[in-house]
Design an enzyme around this catalytic site. Structure first.
Site, PDB file in Angstrom:
ATOM      1  N   TYR A 139       0.822  -1.210   0.000  1.00 10.65           N
ATOM      2  CA  TYR A 139       0.000   0.000   0.000  1.00 10.65           C
ATOM      3  C   TYR A 139       0.853   1.255   0.000  1.00 10.65           C
ATOM      4  O   TYR A 139       2.069   1.202   0.205  1.00 10.65           O
ATOM      5  CB  TYR A 139      -0.943  -0.003   1.213  1.00 10.65           C
ATOM      6  CG  TYR A 139      -0.285   0.361   2.526  1.00 10.65           C
ATOM      7  CD1 TYR A 139       0.558  -0.537   3.178  1.00 10.65           C
ATOM      8  CD2 TYR A 139      -0.472   1.623   3.101  1.00 10.65           C
ATOM      9  CE1 TYR A 139       1.174  -0.202   4.367  1.00 10.65           C
ATOM     10  CE2 TYR A 139       0.147   1.954   4.293  1.00 10.65           C
ATOM     11  CZ  TYR A 139       0.960   1.046   4.924  1.00 10.65           C
ATOM     12  OH  TYR A 139       1.592   1.382   6.098  1.00 10.65           O
TER      13      TYR A 139
ATOM     14  N   ARG B 208       7.880   3.520  -5.066  1.00  8.32           N
ATOM     15  CA  ARG B 208       7.994   2.624  -3.916  1.00  8.32           C
ATOM     16  C   ARG B 208       6.961   1.498  -4.000  1.00  8.32           C
ATOM     17  O   ARG B 208       7.239   0.348  -3.653  1.00  8.32           O
ATOM     18  CB  ARG B 208       7.839   3.404  -2.612  1.00  8.32           C
ATOM     19  CG  ARG B 208       8.105   2.525  -1.389  1.00  8.32           C
ATOM     20  CD  ARG B 208       8.144   3.331  -0.117  1.00  8.32           C
ATOM     21  NE  ARG B 208       6.886   4.035   0.126  1.00  8.32           N
ATOM     22  CZ  ARG B 208       6.693   4.883   1.119  1.00  8.32           C
ATOM     23  NH1 ARG B 208       7.674   5.143   1.966  1.00  8.32           N
ATOM     24  NH2 ARG B 208       5.526   5.465   1.287  1.00  8.32           N
TER      25      ARG B 208
ATOM     26  N   ARG C 121      -8.759 -20.080  -0.677  1.00 10.03           N
ATOM     27  CA  ARG C 121      -7.662 -19.874   0.254  1.00 10.03           C
ATOM     28  C   ARG C 121      -6.632 -20.997   0.257  1.00 10.03           C
ATOM     29  O   ARG C 121      -6.947 -22.142   0.564  1.00 10.03           O
ATOM     30  CB  ARG C 121      -8.220 -19.710   1.673  1.00 10.03           C
ATOM     31  CG  ARG C 121      -7.131 -19.347   2.676  1.00 10.03           C
ATOM     32  CD  ARG C 121      -7.671 -19.254   4.091  1.00 10.03           C
ATOM     33  NE  ARG C 121      -6.613 -18.800   4.992  1.00 10.03           N
ATOM     34  CZ  ARG C 121      -5.655 -19.592   5.473  1.00 10.03           C
ATOM     35  NH1 ARG C 121      -5.637 -20.864   5.159  1.00 10.03           N
ATOM     36  NH2 ARG C 121      -4.717 -19.108   6.278  1.00 10.03           N
TER      37      ARG C 121
ATOM     38  N   HIS D  89      -1.977 -20.973   0.794  1.00 11.09           N
ATOM     39  CA  HIS D  89      -0.880 -20.012   0.946  1.00 11.09           C
ATOM     40  C   HIS D  89      -0.298 -19.554  -0.383  1.00 11.09           C
ATOM     41  O   HIS D  89      -0.030 -18.379  -0.577  1.00 11.09           O
ATOM     42  CB  HIS D  89       0.221 -20.600   1.838  1.00 11.09           C
ATOM     43  CG  HIS D  89      -0.096 -20.519   3.302  1.00 11.09           C
ATOM     44  ND1 HIS D  89      -1.078 -21.273   3.887  1.00 11.09           N
ATOM     45  CD2 HIS D  89       0.430 -19.750   4.292  1.00 11.09           C
ATOM     46  CE1 HIS D  89      -1.139 -20.987   5.180  1.00 11.09           C
ATOM     47  NE2 HIS D  89      -0.241 -20.068   5.450  1.00 11.09           N
TER      48      HIS D  89
ATOM     49  N   LYS E  25       6.418  -2.143   2.102  1.00 11.59           N
ATOM     50  CA  LYS E  25       5.272  -1.436   2.704  1.00 11.59           C
ATOM     51  C   LYS E  25       4.037  -2.316   2.530  1.00 11.59           C
ATOM     52  O   LYS E  25       3.208  -2.101   1.643  1.00 11.59           O
ATOM     53  CB  LYS E  25       5.088  -0.064   2.054  1.00 11.59           C
ATOM     54  CG  LYS E  25       4.252   0.890   2.905  1.00 11.59           C
ATOM     55  CD  LYS E  25       4.400   2.323   2.459  1.00 11.59           C
ATOM     56  CE  LYS E  25       3.413   3.240   3.170  1.00 11.59           C
ATOM     57  NZ  LYS E  25       3.730   3.483   4.581  1.00 11.59           N
TER      58      LYS E  25
ATOM     59  N   GLU F 248      12.678   2.653  13.694  1.00  3.51           N
ATOM     60  CA  GLU F 248      11.727   3.678  13.233  1.00  3.51           C
ATOM     61  C   GLU F 248      10.544   3.664  14.189  1.00  3.51           C
ATOM     62  O   GLU F 248      10.517   2.888  15.135  1.00  3.51           O
ATOM     63  CB  GLU F 248      11.278   3.401  11.785  1.00  3.51           C
ATOM     64  CG  GLU F 248      10.603   2.059  11.579  1.00  3.51           C
ATOM     65  CD  GLU F 248      10.271   1.775  10.092  1.00  3.51           C
ATOM     66  OE1 GLU F 248      10.646   2.577   9.230  1.00  3.51           O
ATOM     67  OE2 GLU F 248       9.644   0.737   9.831  1.00  3.51           O
TER      68      GLU F 248
END
Lengths: 289, 289
Positions: B40, B59, B107, B109, B154, B187
């Protein structure tokens, strides 16, 4: 667009509303989607009966407590929703997936107090029985664990697991077996791991890094009933290399022997007697035997 | 049920389809929801212009490569969808959220090869300006980092961040500042962290544990323009205790001084000159100054 097959009545229930699974939706601002702010369970029904439902629901409640997801009403309604979803599907053998998210809200790390959880139940026909893997064994490779520090919580933050599975597949392996930096066995990317050596079955002790697997606990109980000495403790990667047998355990795969680990045969390279006995005992137990 | 206010045209776009945000949905089997298999970005528009859009989209493409989410067509269509969503909202100042998931599938993996990504864009009016926090500073507390080992990606696997934020709030703090086991600064739970001492601004070097923050990079550039010596490197928790200033940086909060860290005043307990100068320079830069 998926074509809905009328003879595949996979069912979903979202916050008490039933629908075909293809029609079941959540908000794009659901925190399960935006923050992995969610916990889950996977259960199996055999011959119309759900195996170990209490253990799964207990663990779900524990996961909720860990992440401070306060949902007593939702948890209370779940058993009824699961039963109804299974009944609507008409499946005797099914995979039941339960996900509880903190709910939908305008995106910000800390959820507003007014938020209400999202509860999802899906029922799918069993398509993968893993019979070949159970009978003939699989290969696995070891990786350093890259997951977060709270894997005892069964959360949907599974990207690390997915990436580890990708890497295992790159090497032609079925499972990624995870070790800490000190080389101690933790678990598989989607399984608990057992090691047999000298006739003794061992699996890592529970810790914040190890999921309290329902199949794991079932196998520990079954082993004792089978006269197989079983213990929890530390297992090093070096010890894995000398193991007579390595086993993977999970709700969907049941018991699968690892016959090749890090490119070398485990034991004589064939499924061993402990794996065979535990698989038989497990498959009997799940059908009420 | 949320009441839709006709004067709040928050907009969503899911796979190219625009709708009010309340109507935007994804499948319960979206892998973003079930596996955190998603990346995201959060962007800000100021005066109708999106700040640093190229850096954010770069990014995002990098995050996609890290998780092997191959979506060139989707990435190519994103700038147009973002522009249209912002235009439809009519907002001059907005928070734009972009999420790319691997898509929806039964579903398991490892995703099937046939899967197609889900692309979500939302545009929300800016409701939190953080003016008080920027002017008066906030408190922060330190924690050992419990997140996964690939925080340079991210991804939406943010439950660790959410739980750390809960713990910070328990102590009355705005942010959780994360350290590795050796006590080195990494961070914040939702920010990059800067430390000023002896007139020099420092922030941790990029690593697999540190997000390459767009605001972080902007501040490093602005500092040099302001004649503030700035460097990337190692910062220990002990050094934090002696810092003249500590700053938090993120797209939504911009620059916020930390005036209390681990229960002790930072410097003289008031926002310092470097924070003030960088905030001014940043707020000028985002509006094209």
């Amino acid at each position: 667009m998926p074509i809905r097959e009328p003879d595949v009545p996979d069912v979903a229930c979202v916050n008490g509303e039933f629908s075909p699974i293809e029609d079941a939706r959540v908000s794009v601002e659901d925190r399960g989607l935006q923050f992995g702010d969610a916990v889950y369970e996977v259960l199996r029904a055999y011959d119309g009966r759900i195996f170990a439902i209490l253990e799964h629901l207990d663990r779900l409640a524990r996961s909720c407590r860990h992440i401070r997801l306060d949902a007593p009403g939702v948890l209370a309604e779940l058993p009824g929703q699961i039963s109804e979803a299974l009944a609507r599907s008409g499946y005797a053998d099914a995979v039941i997936y339960i996900q509880l998210t903190r709910g939908a809200a305008r995106r910000t790390h800390l959820a507003p107090d007014s938020i209400r959880p999202t509860c999802i139940v899906t029922v799918r026909r069993v398509e993968q029985w893993y019979r070949d893997e159970q009978a003939n064994g699989v290969s696995a490779v070891g990786f350093e664990d890259t997951r977060w520090a709270r894997c005892e919580i069964k959360s949907t933050d599974l990207l690390a697991n997915v990436l580890l599975k990708q890497q295992a597949r790159d090497q032609g392996a079925f499972e990624a077996i995870l070790f800490d930096r000190q080389g101690e066995l933790i678990e598989g990317a989607s399984s608990n791991v057992f090691v047999a050596a000298g006739g003794v079955l061992r699996t890592p002790s529970l810790s914040p890094h190890v999921l309290a697997g329902v199949t794991r606990l079932t196998l520990l109980r079954l082993a004792s009933g089978q006269g197989i000495p079983a213990e929890e403790g530390r297992i090093t990667r070096d010890a894995m290399a000398d193991a007579a047998e390595i086993l993977l355990a999970s709700t969907t795969t049941e018991v699968i022997p690892v016959v090749m680990f890090d490119g070398r045969p485990v034991g004589d390279g064939h499924p061993g007697p402990i794996a065979r006995r535990l698989l038989e005992a497990y498959q009997s137990a799940v059908r009420g035997g």
